[in-house]
Design an enzyme around this catalytic site. Sequence first.
Site, PDB file in Angstrom:
ATOM      1  CB  THR A  96     -20.987 -54.874  24.597  1.00 45.36           C
ATOM      2  OG1 THR A  96     -22.105 -55.883  24.221  1.00 45.36           O
ATOM      3  CG2 THR A  96     -20.796 -53.618  25.447  1.00 45.36           C
ATOM      4  CE  LYS A 171     -24.096 -55.016  26.582  1.00 42.61           C
ATOM      5  NZ  LYS A 171     -24.642 -55.940  27.530  1.00 42.61           N
ATOM      6  CE  LYS A 246     -17.343 -55.413  25.479  1.00 46.26           C
ATOM      7  NZ  LYS A 246     -17.414 -56.776  24.047  1.00 46.26           N
TER       8      LYS A 246
HETATM    9  P1  NAD Z   1     -17.123 -64.030  20.777  1.00 47.21           P
HETATM   10  O1  NAD Z   1     -15.663 -64.126  21.289  1.00 47.21           O
HETATM   11  O2  NAD Z   1     -17.998 -66.218  20.951  1.00 47.21           O
HETATM   12  O3  NAD Z   1     -17.372 -64.320  19.349  1.00 47.21           O
HETATM   13  C1  NAD Z   1     -16.912 -62.953  18.438  1.00 47.21           C
HETATM   14  C2  NAD Z   1     -16.731 -63.478  16.935  1.00 47.21           C
HETATM   15  O4  NAD Z   1     -16.342 -62.789  16.465  1.00 47.21           O
HETATM   16  C3  NAD Z   1     -15.647 -64.806  17.260  1.00 47.21           C
HETATM   17  O5  NAD Z   1     -16.133 -65.841  16.646  1.00 47.21           O
HETATM   18  C4  NAD Z   1     -14.506 -63.763  16.724  1.00 47.21           C
HETATM   19  O6  NAD Z   1     -13.991 -65.409  15.790  1.00 47.21           O
HETATM   20  C5  NAD Z   1     -15.201 -63.343  15.238  1.00 47.21           C
HETATM   21  N1  NAD Z   1     -14.261 -62.202  14.613  1.00 47.21           N
HETATM   22  C6  NAD Z   1     -13.233 -61.484  15.466  1.00 47.21           C
HETATM   23  N2  NAD Z   1     -12.661 -60.723  14.749  1.00 47.21           N
HETATM   24  C7  NAD Z   1     -12.495 -60.853  13.766  1.00 47.21           C
HETATM   25  C8  NAD Z   1     -13.171 -60.103  12.424  1.00 47.21           C
HETATM   26  N3  NAD Z   1     -11.751 -59.500  11.913  1.00 47.21           N
HETATM   27  N4  NAD Z   1     -13.730 -61.244  11.192  1.00 47.21           N
HETATM   28  C9  NAD Z   1     -14.587 -61.901  11.966  1.00 47.21           C
HETATM   29  N5  NAD Z   1     -14.655 -62.623  12.335  1.00 47.21           N
HETATM   30  C10 NAD Z   1     -14.104 -62.068  13.811  1.00 47.21           C
HETATM   31  O7  NAD Z   1     -18.107 -63.310  21.298  1.00 47.21           O
HETATM   32  P2  NAD Z   1     -20.117 -63.233  22.013  1.00 47.21           P
HETATM   33  O8  NAD Z   1     -20.149 -63.811  23.182  1.00 47.21           O
HETATM   34  O9  NAD Z   1     -19.915 -63.212  20.532  1.00 47.21           O
HETATM   35  O10 NAD Z   1     -19.693 -61.544  22.113  1.00 47.21           O
HETATM   36  C11 NAD Z   1     -19.810 -60.971  20.586  1.00 47.21           C
HETATM   37  C12 NAD Z   1     -20.364 -59.436  21.057  1.00 47.21           C
HETATM   38  O11 NAD Z   1     -21.185 -59.028  22.103  1.00 47.21           O
HETATM   39  C13 NAD Z   1     -18.960 -58.670  22.571  1.00 47.21           C
HETATM   40  O12 NAD Z   1     -18.973 -57.237  22.010  1.00 47.21           O
HETATM   41  C14 NAD Z   1     -19.749 -58.890  23.928  1.00 47.21           C
HETATM   42  O13 NAD Z   1     -19.179 -57.993  24.571  1.00 47.21           O
HETATM   43  C15 NAD Z   1     -21.200 -59.328  23.109  1.00 47.21           C
HETATM   44  N6  NAD Z   1     -22.242 -59.687  24.687  1.00 47.21           N
HETATM   45  C16 NAD Z   1     -21.844 -61.034  25.260  1.00 47.21           C
HETATM   46  C17 NAD Z   1     -22.750 -61.659  25.859  1.00 47.21           C
HETATM   47  C18 NAD Z   1     -23.042 -63.267  25.867  1.00 47.21           C
HETATM   48  O14 NAD Z   1     -23.208 -63.317  27.016  1.00 47.21           O
HETATM   49  N7  NAD Z   1     -21.901 -63.563  25.286  1.00 47.21           N
HETATM   50  C19 NAD Z   1     -24.232 -60.779  25.987  1.00 47.21           C
HETATM   51  C20 NAD Z   1     -24.100 -59.503  25.798  1.00 47.21           C
HETATM   52  C21 NAD Z   1     -23.354 -58.983  24.963  1.00 47.21           C
END
Ligand code: NAD
Length: 295
Positions: A96, A171, A246
């Site tokens: 997102t 979204k 966010k």
């Molecule tokens: P998260 O922080 O659990 O996962 C993100 C991952 O990206 C982490 O494992 C991190 O180590 C990795 N990462 C960061 N920088 C990196 C890089 N340079 N190279 C490789 N890996 C890297 O977050 P999430 O909850 O999985 O959310 C991910 C996305 O989905 C976000 O944009 C969030 O807004 C969106 N989202 C989340 C939810 C939810 O309920 N968690 C729901 C809808 C949308």
Amino acid sequence: MSTIAFIGLGNMGGPMAANLVKAGHRVLGADVTEAAMERHVAAGGQRAASLVAAVAEADVVVTMLPSGREVNALYLGEAGIIAHARAGALLIDSSTIDVDTARAVCKAASGKGLAMLDAPVSGGVGGATGGTLTFMCGGEDETFARAKPFLEAMGKTIVHAGGPGNGQAAKICNNMILGITMIATSEAFVLAEKLGLDAQKLFDIASKSSGQSWSLTTYCPVPGPVPTSPANRDYQAGFTAAMMLKDLKLAQDAARSAGAVTPLGAGATALYGLYAAQGEAGTDFSGIVNFLRGT
Ligand code: NAD
């Protein structure tokens, strides 16, 4: 079977990548945290030697990263995805992020002859694990058609919202509605308490009247009426206040950039900012009812 580079194996990306493995694909995972890589391998995925190596041999690249900052850096950098993707590869970003970054990255990809889709999701970790996510997609018709079978391995509802960036637009508009209706619903329950109106009675009436919304009938912010809502488990997060904040900030940035008037979105952003700043960032976003009650 396709070779897929999956970058960002966090709370959402980990189970999404696992569902691509289950669908029979070879999934090369990349993440900066070792624990995420180990979970990916345990789910049957392969460890990418490096991001560049994974991208260079992938038919499809999927990213699920925290914010636009990481997306920008990983797609546009010299050691990045667009520079190293092979000709004909399909790029899908499910993070997102802000609409402007999504459109800029897509433009850079098409400048290199690469097809790209923004495909943010709703449905949370449960939806990611169960393969029931909703994908909101922005991109060309042909790109959407190519991406759909891969998205169907991770989700149940796949919607094409229009050209590049429109997935992100959908979204943040949806989540702005959600943030505002959750506050409106919470205010009504707090008022009902003060007026001596039972919460269940308000629920029974409003859920069949014009006050009905998802925030009321699926995610009711007070304990009781909807047994599965986080209010019944001390507001343990399904969707945290930090994540709502966010998305509301992204909506405000987009509104400023597009010249849209969104005063209730601005108010919701301010209230979630105050709520999160009180140490509640990790609490479920429906817990804002307690903030409004002053407890
Ligand atoms: P998260 O922080 O659990 O996962 C993100 C991952 O990206 C982490 O494992 C991190 O180590 C990795 N990462 C960061 N920088 C990196 C890089 N340079 N190279 C490789 N890996 C890297 O977050 P999430 O909850 O999985 O959310 C991910 C996305 O989905 C976000 O944009 C969030 O807004 C969106 N989202 C989340 C939810 C939810 O309920 N968690 C729901 C809808 C949308």
